[in-house]
Design a protein around this motif. Structure first.
Motif, short mmCIF file in Angstrom:
data_model
loop_
_atom_site.label_atom_id
_atom_site.label_comp_id
_atom_site.label_asym_id
_atom_site.label_seq_id
_atom_site.Cartn_x
_atom_site.Cartn_y
_atom_site.Cartn_z
N LYS A 251 92.74 41.60 55.63
CA LYS A 251 93.96 41.23 55.21
C LYS A 251 94.98 40.38 55.89
CE LYS A 251 94.05 45.56 52.68
NZ LYS A 251 94.60 46.46 51.87
N VAL A 252 95.50 39.33 55.18
CA VAL A 252 96.53 38.55 56.59
C VAL A 252 97.52 39.38 56.89
CG1 VAL A 252 98.15 36.13 56.25
CG2 VAL A 252 95.47 36.53 54.89
N VAL A 253 98.07 39.61 58.33
CA VAL A 253 99.27 40.68 59.17
C VAL A 253 100.14 39.96 59.01
CG1 VAL A 253 97.28 42.68 59.29
CG2 VAL A 253 97.56 40.82 60.81
N PHE A 254 99.07 38.33 59.35
CA PHE A 254 100.65 37.17 60.08
C PHE A 254 100.48 35.85 60.03
CE2 PHE A 254 98.04 38.60 64.20
CZ PHE A 254 97.63 36.66 64.82
N PHE A 255 101.94 35.09 60.14
CA PHE A 255 101.28 33.96 59.89
C PHE A 255 102.16 33.28 61.11
CE2 PHE A 255 102.14 30.00 58.35
CZ PHE A 255 101.20 29.13 57.91
N LEU A 256 101.31 32.49 61.48
CA LEU A 256 102.48 31.58 62.55
C LEU A 256 102.49 30.30 62.41
CD1 LEU A 256 103.49 32.73 66.28
CD2 LEU A 256 102.89 30.78 65.97
N LYS A 257 103.13 28.77 62.45
CA LYS A 257 103.18 28.19 62.35
C LYS A 257 103.70 27.29 62.88
CE LYS A 257 102.68 23.60 59.06
NZ LYS A 257 103.01 23.35 57.49
N ASP A 258 103.61 26.40 64.49
CA ASP A 258 103.92 25.87 64.76
C ASP A 258 105.35 24.91 64.14
OD1 ASP A 258 105.32 23.82 67.36
OD2 ASP A 258 104.00 22.56 67.34
N THR A 259 106.80 24.27 64.35
CA THR A 259 107.23 23.63 63.57
C THR A 259 107.65 22.24 64.36
OG1 THR A 259 108.91 25.21 63.99
CG2 THR A 259 108.31 25.42 61.82
N ASN A 260 107.53 22.31 65.11
CA ASN A 260 108.35 21.04 66.25
C ASN A 260 107.58 20.00 66.90
OD1 ASN A 260 107.49 22.68 68.53
ND2 ASN A 260 109.94 22.73 69.09
N GLY A 261 106.04 20.45 66.58
CA GLY A 261 105.05 19.62 67.33
C GLY A 261 104.77 19.76 68.14
N ASN A 262 105.97 20.42 69.94
CA ASN A 262 105.08 20.36 70.56
C ASN A 262 104.00 21.13 70.60
OD1 ASN A 262 105.64 23.10 70.51
ND2 ASN A 262 107.49 23.03 71.81
N GLY A 263 102.80 21.73 70.47
CA GLY A 263 101.82 22.71 70.29
C GLY A 263 101.88 24.78 71.22
N HIS A 264 103.24 24.45 71.40
CA HIS A 264 103.27 26.13 71.99
C HIS A 264 103.83 27.00 70.89
CE1 HIS A 264 103.59 24.95 76.54
NE2 HIS A 264 104.31 23.84 75.86
N LEU A 265 103.56 28.36 70.97
CA LEU A 265 103.76 29.30 70.17
C LEU A 265 105.31 29.67 70.33
CD1 LEU A 265 101.27 31.38 69.84
CD2 LEU A 265 101.51 29.82 68.51
N GLU A 266 106.33 29.21 70.44
CA GLU A 266 107.47 29.51 70.46
C GLU A 266 108.83 30.35 69.56
OE1 GLU A 266 108.22 25.62 73.69
OE2 GLU A 266 108.85 25.55 71.01
N PRO A 267 109.43 31.16 70.08
CA PRO A 267 110.38 32.30 69.19
C PRO A 267 111.13 31.09 67.94
CG PRO A 267 111.25 32.56 71.32
CD PRO A 267 110.27 31.80 71.30
N LEU A 268 111.45 29.94 68.15
CA LEU A 268 111.89 28.61 67.16
C LEU A 268 110.41 28.45 65.88
CD1 LEU A 268 113.84 26.49 69.55
CD2 LEU A 268 115.09 28.02 67.79
N ASP A 269 109.47 28.31 65.79
CA ASP A 269 108.28 28.95 65.13
C ASP A 269 108.54 29.69 64.56
OD1 ASP A 269 107.70 26.55 66.98
OD2 ASP A 269 105.52 27.61 68.15
#
Length: 343
Positions: A251-269
């Motif tokens: 089952k999928v438990v989380f999904f994260l997507k980089d929204t600003n195109g910098n390739g980092h995992l950040e709180p703004l994503d």
């Protein structure tokens, strides 16, 4: 059989075994009883030796005069990033001992063509050299590896830490141990934990090049009962994309997507679901798992380092998979690069 004949038989048996035992032992060398690899982590400037999945040694190291960038061209003084193998090793008058790597590998060659850093003629020359397993002096640089010589150099009264032309330098005593540890074909993984996660994935994981887009996909076992599918891509204009999907018990438990195109995992994503510890914990867990998973694929003899361009074959590539011919279980246009590392 009489006593004298018996002892004569034992003597002949001993001689036979002594003569042929090197041959018999050589037959088993295709499947090593011990799995060894080397990891170079650029951010911490450390070299790690692994045997049978267990870290057995760690040494400090120094990098090229440009310690941040992955190597892209001759004379840029940068240290490569990616999955390589030992091509040769020999003593060196200048650097004590030298372990040469197969830079540029197929990933480096395809990327250089995609980014327009080499001509079509140079691309074909590099492919021929890679296919033959020989180095080629050209615009991408060559002759890179790990060597002795120490961690520092004096220049204009200053002590310089990163002093090489792109190689990884160690203390002579540490280099002596590494030299004994490796042999031709030993995997050497070089990566940088400081980089955006998408960039790290693009340097290390299997990938595809299609038109203006380059992408990689990889599934990691992050923890018992927790897996993650990672998708990273880049465009020629430098825009990065990163998506991480976490699974537990199917089952999928989380999904994260980089929204600003910098390739980092950040709180703004964008994050759906929860992950204990948040972004820093997830990023750290992925970076801890990534090298181990990449090298595990190699150790288990699985086809790894696949690169595809526009869904079509490359002319001139014959020895694509282990033992020659197309990579096992893949269509003919899939290439086993290690990104080009043959198990």
């Amino acid at each position: 059989m009489k006593g004298k004949e018996f002892y004569l038989f034992l003597g002949l048996l001993f001689v036979t075994v002594s003569i042929f035992s090197p041959f018999w032992s050589g037959l088993g060398q295709e499947i090593p009883s011990r799995s060894r690899w080397v990891v170079v982590e650029k951010a911490s400037r450390r070299v790690f030796l692994y045997e049978d999945g267990r870290r057995i040694a760690a040494f400090p190291c120094s990098l090229g005069l440009d310690p941040l960038s992955p190597k892209r061209a001759r004379g840029d003084f940068a240290t490569p990033e990616g999955l390589y193998r030992v091509r040769e090793k020999h003593p060196s008058r200048r650097y004590f001992l030298f372990v040469g790597l197969d830079y540029p590998n197929l990933k480096d060659i395809l990327l250089a063509r995609w980014e327009g850093r080499i001509s079509e003629r140079e691309f074909r020359e590099y492919l021929s050299a890679w296919e033959a397993g020989r180095p080629l002096s050209g615009p991408l640089g060559d002759g890179l590896g790990l060597h002795g010589g120490g961690l520092f150099r004096q220049k204009e009264g200053q002590r310089i830490r990163d002093w090489t032309h792109g190689c990884v330098a160690l203390k002579n005593s540490d280099m002596e141990r590494l030299y004994r540890f490796v042999s031709p074909g030993t995997p050497v993984l070089i990566y940088d934990r400081r980089k955006p996660l998408a960039q790290t994935l693009l340097e290390l994981a299997p990938g595809k090049i299609r038109g203006p887009l380059r992408e990689v996909r990889l599934r990691l076992a992050l923890a018992p009962g927790l897996e993650a599918d990672l998708l990273a891509s880049s465009r020629r204009d430098g825009l990065l994309r990163l998506e991480v999907v976490g699974f537990s018990e199917g089952k999928v438990v989380f999904f994260l997507k980089d929204t600003n195109g910098n390739g980092h995992l950040e709180p703004l994503d964008r994050l759906w679901g929860r992950f204990p510890g948040g972004y820093p914990s997830l990023r750290g867990l992925i970076l801890d798992t990534l090298p181990r998973e990449v090298l595990h694929l190699v150790r288990e003899g699985q086809t790894f380092g696949v690169m595809e361009e526009d869904g079509g074959p490359f002319s001139g590539i014959r020895n694509a998979g282990p033992g020659g011919g197309p990579a096992a279980g893949r269509p003919p246009h899939w290439l086993c690069a290690h990104h080009g590392l043959f198990p």
